[in-house]
Design a protein around this motif. Sequence first.
Motif, mmCIF file in Angstrom:
data_model
loop_
_atom_site.group_PDB
_atom_site.id
_atom_site.type_symbol
_atom_site.label_atom_id
_atom_site.label_comp_id
_atom_site.label_asym_id
_atom_site.label_seq_id
_atom_site.Cartn_x
_atom_site.Cartn_y
_atom_site.Cartn_z
ATOM 1 N N TYR A 12 1.903 37.107 56.655
ATOM 2 C CA TYR A 12 3.455 36.380 57.410
ATOM 3 C C TYR A 12 3.893 35.272 56.179
ATOM 4 C CZ TYR A 12 4.136 41.285 59.891
ATOM 5 O OH TYR A 12 4.136 42.706 60.016
ATOM 6 N N LEU A 13 3.129 34.947 56.764
ATOM 7 C CA LEU A 13 3.365 33.288 56.400
ATOM 8 C C LEU A 13 3.268 33.129 55.111
ATOM 9 C CD1 LEU A 13 2.696 30.081 56.997
ATOM 10 C CD2 LEU A 13 0.531 30.124 56.891
ATOM 11 N N LEU A 14 2.797 33.608 53.967
ATOM 12 C CA LEU A 14 3.080 34.037 52.855
ATOM 13 C C LEU A 14 4.723 34.727 52.864
ATOM 14 C CD1 LEU A 14 2.390 33.360 49.372
ATOM 15 C CD2 LEU A 14 1.297 36.332 49.869
ATOM 16 N N PHE A 16 6.623 34.456 54.835
ATOM 17 C CA PHE A 16 8.371 33.575 55.135
ATOM 18 C C PHE A 16 8.100 32.032 54.276
ATOM 19 C CE2 PHE A 16 10.235 30.967 57.944
ATOM 20 C CZ PHE A 16 9.806 29.495 57.893
ATOM 21 N N ILE A 17 7.386 31.621 53.156
ATOM 22 C CA ILE A 17 7.017 30.575 52.680
ATOM 23 C C ILE A 17 8.109 31.472 51.073
ATOM 24 C CG2 ILE A 17 5.625 29.335 50.918
ATOM 25 C CD1 ILE A 17 3.436 29.479 52.955
ATOM 26 N N LEU A 18 7.878 32.348 51.114
ATOM 27 C CA LEU A 18 8.864 33.107 50.046
ATOM 28 C C LEU A 18 9.812 32.711 50.087
ATOM 29 C CD1 LEU A 18 8.229 34.395 46.993
ATOM 30 C CD2 LEU A 18 8.348 36.886 48.064
ATOM 31 N N VAL A 20 11.559 31.480 52.135
ATOM 32 C CA VAL A 20 12.416 29.966 52.291
ATOM 33 C C VAL A 20 12.083 29.286 50.955
ATOM 34 C CG1 VAL A 20 11.781 27.648 52.939
ATOM 35 C CG2 VAL A 20 11.849 29.287 54.614
ATOM 36 N N GLY A 21 11.766 29.809 50.374
ATOM 37 C CA GLY A 21 11.965 29.228 48.300
ATOM 38 C C GLY A 21 12.702 29.449 47.934
ATOM 39 N N SER A 24 16.127 28.620 49.206
ATOM 40 C CA SER A 24 15.579 27.587 49.117
ATOM 41 C C SER A 24 16.530 27.313 47.606
ATOM 42 C CB SER A 24 15.237 26.429 49.056
ATOM 43 O OG SER A 24 14.244 26.207 50.110
#
Length: 159
Positions: A12-14, A16-18, A20-21, A24
């Motif tokens: 889930y962290l990965l 989320f980062i994906l 957001v990236g 952006s």
Amino acid sequence: MNITKRNYFFKYLLLFILIVGIFSLSIFEQNTDMNLNTSSSNGLSNKKIGWGIKRNDNHEQPDVGSENKKVLENNNGICLGNKDKKFIYLTFDEGYEAGYTNKILETLKNNQVKAAFFITAHYVNSQPDIVKQMINEGHIVGNHTPKSLMSINLKIEKV
């Protein structure tokens, strides 16, 4: 925390980062991927030609070269002006805003004077409202350098 919960946490962290990236990147591309409306370039050559003038000592206009002269004539360009009529061409190099352009535009408007502003890609990207004002007030906006505006796509239309 057991291994299964830890694996879900990292997945889930990965994710989320994906997300957001990607978000952006899409915002960045929206800010830089607009279209610059310029004169129609249909049928124009991409052939590189050198630009310069050959000075002389007989108080005549310099020679811009036959190929440059041909390009200017075919595109209603102005380089040296009319040697028989005396005109002053007011030009500004706009690379980076030093805070004077709004006052310059105000002075030009108050005196009903038109000028040419030669801008860089950085200037278009950092000062789009000022560039739009230049266009809307009837000034010429030109490319400061051959490569500076080729890499950007900013939509600027006369309102």
